[in-house]
Design an enzyme around this catalytic site. Sequence first.
Site, PDB file in Angstrom:
ATOM      1  CB  CYS A   9      17.997 -14.833  43.496  1.00 36.95           C
ATOM      2  SG  CYS A   9      17.014 -14.749  42.005  1.00 36.95           S
ATOM      3  CE  LYS A  65      23.032   1.250  41.894  1.00 37.48           C
ATOM      4  NZ  LYS A  65      24.145   0.461  41.340  1.00 37.48           N
TER       5      LYS A  65
HETATM    6  P1  NAD Z   1      23.428  -5.975  46.460  1.00 32.25           P
HETATM    7  O1  NAD Z   1      22.199  -5.848  47.289  1.00 32.25           O
HETATM    8  O2  NAD Z   1      24.738  -5.721  47.080  1.00 32.25           O
HETATM    9  O3  NAD Z   1      23.330  -4.975  45.226  1.00 32.25           O
HETATM   10  C1  NAD Z   1      22.222  -4.925  44.371  1.00 32.25           C
HETATM   11  C2  NAD Z   1      22.107  -3.537  43.795  1.00 32.25           C
HETATM   12  O4  NAD Z   1      21.803  -2.628  44.846  1.00 32.25           O
HETATM   13  C3  NAD Z   1      23.375  -3.010  43.138  1.00 32.25           C
HETATM   14  O5  NAD Z   1      23.000  -2.260  42.003  1.00 32.25           O
HETATM   15  C4  NAD Z   1      23.963  -2.112  44.204  1.00 32.25           C
HETATM   16  O6  NAD Z   1      24.766  -1.080  43.696  1.00 32.25           O
HETATM   17  C5  NAD Z   1      22.719  -1.538  44.834  1.00 32.25           C
HETATM   18  N1  NAD Z   1      22.862  -1.082  46.222  1.00 32.25           N
HETATM   19  C6  NAD Z   1      23.799  -1.437  47.137  1.00 32.25           C
HETATM   20  N2  NAD Z   1      23.560  -0.801  48.307  1.00 32.25           N
HETATM   21  C7  NAD Z   1      22.449  -0.046  48.128  1.00 32.25           C
HETATM   22  C8  NAD Z   1      21.687   0.802  48.968  1.00 32.25           C
HETATM   23  N3  NAD Z   1      22.016   1.010  50.240  1.00 32.25           N
HETATM   24  N4  NAD Z   1      20.589   1.403  48.449  1.00 32.25           N
HETATM   25  C9  NAD Z   1      20.212   1.188  47.182  1.00 32.25           C
HETATM   26  N5  NAD Z   1      20.893   0.396  46.330  1.00 32.25           N
HETATM   27  C10 NAD Z   1      22.000  -0.217  46.796  1.00 32.25           C
HETATM   28  O7  NAD Z   1      23.332  -7.400  45.808  1.00 32.25           O
HETATM   29  P2  NAD Z   1      24.308  -8.063  44.752  1.00 32.25           P
HETATM   30  O8  NAD Z   1      25.479  -8.594  45.503  1.00 32.25           O
HETATM   31  O9  NAD Z   1      24.552  -7.148  43.608  1.00 32.25           O
HETATM   32  O10 NAD Z   1      23.384  -9.235  44.181  1.00 32.25           O
HETATM   33  C11 NAD Z   1      23.316 -10.461  44.774  1.00 32.25           C
HETATM   34  C12 NAD Z   1      22.032 -10.615  45.551  1.00 32.25           C
HETATM   35  O11 NAD Z   1      20.895 -10.361  44.724  1.00 32.25           O
HETATM   36  C13 NAD Z   1      21.851 -12.021  46.050  1.00 32.25           C
HETATM   37  O12 NAD Z   1      21.474 -12.007  47.400  1.00 32.25           O
HETATM   38  C14 NAD Z   1      20.719 -12.572  45.183  1.00 32.25           C
HETATM   39  O13 NAD Z   1      19.995 -13.593  45.751  1.00 32.25           O
HETATM   40  C15 NAD Z   1      19.917 -11.376  44.898  1.00 32.25           C
HETATM   41  N6  NAD Z   1      19.108 -11.549  43.683  1.00 32.25           N
HETATM   42  C16 NAD Z   1      17.774 -11.745  43.812  1.00 32.25           C
HETATM   43  C17 NAD Z   1      16.981 -11.932  42.680  1.00 32.25           C
HETATM   44  C18 NAD Z   1      15.504 -12.136  42.806  1.00 32.25           C
HETATM   45  O14 NAD Z   1      14.801 -12.008  41.820  1.00 32.25           O
HETATM   46  N7  NAD Z   1      14.986 -12.456  43.974  1.00 32.25           N
HETATM   47  C19 NAD Z   1      17.563 -11.929  41.422  1.00 32.25           C
HETATM   48  C20 NAD Z   1      18.938 -11.732  41.322  1.00 32.25           C
HETATM   49  C21 NAD Z   1      19.705 -11.539  42.465  1.00 32.25           C
END
Ligand code: NAD
Length: 475
Positions: free
Chosen positions: A290, A182
């Site tokens: 991130c 997803k």
């Molecule tokens: P987010 O957690 O809001 O969303 C990430 C994904 O999860 C999206 O596809 C979203 O639709 C989905 N999602 C949301 N709620 C969910 C749930 N309850 N169950 C399952 N899936 C759900 O994060 P974001 O705002 O899209 O991304 C930013 C964050 O991602 C930042 O905190 C960043 O640091 C982190 N990030 C980490 C890495 C890494 O490798 N460590 C890489 C990129 C981004």
Amino acid sequence: MFEYAPAPESRAVVDIAPSYGLFIDGEFAPAASSGGVFKTVNPATEEVLSEVSTAGPEDVDRAVAAARRAFGSWSALPGAERAKYLFRIARIIQERSRELAVLESLDNGKPIRESRDVDLPLVAAHFFYYAGWADKLRYAGFGDDPRPLGVAAQVIPWNFPLLMLAWKIAPALATGNTVVLKPAETTPLSALFFADVCRQADLPPGVVNIVTGAGDTGRTLVEHPGVDKVAFTGSTEVGRQIARSVAGTRKRLTLELGGKAANIVFDDAPIDQAVEGIVNGIFFNQGHVCCAGSRLLVQESVAEELLDSLKRRMATLRVGDPLDKNTDIGAINSAEQLERIRTLSDIGAEEGAERWSPPCTLPAQGYWFAPTIFTGVTQAHRIAREEIFGPVLSVLTFRTPAEAIEKANNTPYGLSAGIWSDKGSQVLAVADKLRAGVVWANTFNKFDPTSPFGGYKESGYGREGGRHGLEAYLA
Ligand code: NAD
């Protein structure tokens, strides 16, 4: 200073359909349930790019069932045969890289220079790299007869849409798993184009399935009883919810979450190089990274010189049209993210830190935020502790290496760090004491498929990339 003439990349190389269905069992089809559709917009202009289906529980069921059906024959293929598909996917990505780079910049807002020169080459490199492992798994150090887990549910964020997809899908397929992925709701398009790449590569139906939607779709997918493995990249908050829902099941879980990396500059560092590394560390991809170097720790004796030089360099950054090849900083991915960056930056100023941005005119339409630094920041400030996920740098100072280490580790996160020093012994001694998954020395934000990536503490667990990345998909 001379002005750059505009150098826009043509968007004619990409053909975006007015609407997209879900990619299940090798076919695009509209969502069965009444979840409806959502719009994906170009964050630089707010123009609607396409309408995408929201997958409901019934659709997720179908996708997981398709992946389960495909698992038997896919996992039974000799590794060398699976490798052929992965090599084919890698080559098609290279052939279509211009189209995919433009698409990624349109849907995400990142500068074309980055999607063209960083994201797409790394995406292809990941598939090439894991293709190479597919027939050598028993030499990877995970036993004589490593077995795939089954169906992998993969949920990714919006900051590197296609690259995060590659990080997840390439090792899963190389090890013989099948996938339901997803993408994030603000950047679904490159995953849907990837579905087309899979068809072009004649990948057997059901090996890769793409379901689009927001958090509800993600939750339905990771909680589905038919999945054997959950791989999530995103915020720590959602990661925590997923860890709770997976606890007590037989599902395997890897989490790649947030970060608040320290970029540490010692007084013997080459200042000009360090400034380039700081700029790359926090302004690359608008700071939507991130592992961004969002906390600059600079040794007090060189702080003034370094900050003067950093401000001069920041004044040359060009903010604007992501499709212009001269652009350094593109658009913020969504109105929500812009609001979050604004709120945390306002709190930084209210809490007494000093805010500075170079003069820069932001486009009237779209979501934009000028590159910003805060000086006079202390550990007590929220901007020193919380992930802003935008082009905002918090500057702290230190006097001794011990103080730098203590400040760098004083965070709930532990994803990455940077060290700038002329002395190798100092770099190694400090790196050894940092609780961060990746430590860069005299460079920052360097990625390579052969190198594992992952965090400590609230940055998650498990590793992606490299030989280590295979382990998460093997029994
Ligand atoms: P987010 O957690 O809001 O969303 C990430 C994904 O999860 C999206 O596809 C979203 O639709 C989905 N999602 C949301 N709620 C969910 C749930 N309850 N169950 C399952 N899936 C759900 O994060 P974001 O705002 O899209 O991304 C930013 C964050 O991602 C930042 O905190 C960043 O640091 C982190 N990030 C980490 C890495 C890494 O490798 N460590 C890489 C990129 C981004």
